[in-house]
Design an enzyme around this catalytic site. Sequence first.
Site, PDB file in Angstrom:
ATOM      1  N   SER A 174       1.865   5.548   8.759  1.00 12.05           N
ATOM      2  CA  SER A 174       2.934   4.551   8.689  1.00 12.05           C
ATOM      3  C   SER A 174       3.600   4.479  10.055  1.00 12.05           C
ATOM      4  CB  SER A 174       3.938   4.982   7.625  1.00 12.05           C
ATOM      5  OG  SER A 174       5.215   4.434   7.905  1.00 12.05           O
ATOM      6  N   GLU A 195      -7.250   0.129  -0.761  1.00 19.44           N
ATOM      7  CA  GLU A 195      -6.254  -0.922  -1.016  1.00 19.44           C
ATOM      8  C   GLU A 195      -6.771  -2.282  -0.560  1.00 19.44           C
ATOM      9  OE1 GLU A 195      -1.815   0.690  -0.679  1.00 19.44           O
ATOM     10  OE2 GLU A 195      -3.018   1.263   1.043  1.00 19.44           O
TER      11      GLU A 195
END
Length: 471
Positions: A290, A303
Site C-alpha cells: 500500500s 483481485e
Amino acid sequence: MDTELTQQPTGGTASKTWSQRFESALHPAIARFNASILFDIELIEYDITGSQAHAKMLAHTGIISPAEGEQLITGLEQIRQEYRQGQFHPGIDAEDVHFAVERRLTEIVGDVGKKLHTARSRNDQVGTDTRLYLRDRIDQIRSQLREFQGVLLNLAERNVETLIPGYTHLQRAQPVSLAHHLLAYFEMLERDWQRLGEIQKRTNISPLGSGALAGTTFPIDRHFTAKELHFDDVYGNSLDGVSDRDFAIEFLCAASLIMVHLSRMSEEIILWASQEFSFVKLKDSCATGSSIMPQKKNPDVPELVRGKTGRVFGHLQALLVLMKGLPLAYNKDLQEDKEALFDSVKTVIACLEAMTILMREGLEFNQNRLGEAVAEDFSNATDVADYLAARGVPFREAYNLVGKVVKTSLAAGKLLKDLSMAEWKELHPAFEADIYDAIAPQRVVAARNSYGGTGFDQVRQAIQRAKSRIA
Ligand code: ARG
C-alpha cells in the site's frame, strides 16, 4: 477508445474505395466512425493467409492465370513481412484491414492486385479471418489451461495429507485434503479445455466463397480454399455463412465460464490470505503493498482476475444483444463483434497466465495454521453421528444425539475430543475408546473413502486419473 476514434488518418485524403456511384468523399468524422482498422489490424496475418488461399484457388480454377496467382501470393507475403517488421501502418483512410491489405497489394504488384477480390466479398472474408484468428487463440488458451492444470496437480501431489477446513455456506463443515480442494479446480479447467475443443470444431468451418451473401457467378472451389486453410468443412448456406457469429458467442460463453472458475479461485485466495483465515501467505513476487499503510500486502492478482471477469461477461451480453435483431444476412453491426472477441481473448490469456504464476510460485500454505484450523471446531460432528450409525443407531437419532452434545460442549467451552469416556458413554452406550481416533482430523478425512471423496486413497487415485488426462 476515445483517442483512437479521434486519431487522424495517416494516409492523407480518403482514397476512393467505392464504385463510380459515389461522387464525393466521406465526411472525415463518418470515415472515422465507420473505420475498424484500429482494432481489426489484429486480424492482418489471417487476412493475408486467407487471401493467399483465395488467390491460389482463383489460379487453380482458371479464374486468373497461374502467373497472376503467384504475383498476388508473393505480394501478400511481402505485406506480412512489412507488418512483422513494423513497417505497415494503415490509417483510418484504409477503413479496415481488408481494404488496407488490398490497397497495399496493388501498390506492390500493380493492377493485378485489383484481381484479388474477384469472387469474394469482405463479408465472407471477415468471417474467414475471424474464424482463423479464434481457432489459433483457442489452441493457445487450451495449452494455457493444460499448463495451469499441471501446476495445480503438482501442488495437489505435495498436499494430499495437508488438511484444510471444508465449507458449506462459508461455515466450517468437514475437513478435506488440500489436494482434494485443488483438484476441484482441476476438474473445472478440464471441462473448460474440453468445451473449447468442441467450440473449436464448430469454429473451424469455412464461410469463404459465400460472397456478399448469395454465392458467386465464378466457378470457385470452396473446398479447395477450405483445405488450404485447414478448415474441416464449408458452410452449406451462403446467407448463414456470412452472418453466423454463433462460434464467437460460444467462445464468449466458454471464456465466461473460465473466468467464473478463475474468479472463484481468486475469491478463495483473497479470503485465505486475509488475517482472519491466514491459510496462505503471498510471496513478494506476486503481491503488492500500500502507498500509505506500510504493513499491507495485497492480493492484487486474484483481485484483478475477479474484477476482469465482469468485462468478459459484458462482452458475451453485448454479442448476444448484437445478434438478436439482425435480419439476414451481413449487417455492419457485425463489425462490433471484434472488440468484444479480442478483448475477451486477451483478458482470458492474461488472467490464465497470472493465475498460473500465482499458483506455481506466489503462495505459501501456512501448514501450522491449517493444522490448527481443522482441530479447533466441531467439523468432526458428522463423524460422531456416523460412528453411532455404523453401530446400528439410526442416523437421524445419532444426528440428534450429537447435536445435543455439541450444544453442551459449546456451553462448557469444550471440543468433542475433550469429552471424557464417561461423558461419551452417558450419551450412548455404543461409544468405545476408539471414538477418540475416529474423530481425529486425519482419520475423519481418510475415512471419506467413497469414490470422488476426500479420503487420501481416493485423492491419490484422482491424482493418477488427472495425470493421465493431461499426459
Ligand atoms: N470491417 C467490416 C467488418 O468488420 C468488414 C466487412 C464489411 N462489409 C460490408 N459489407 N461493409 O464487419
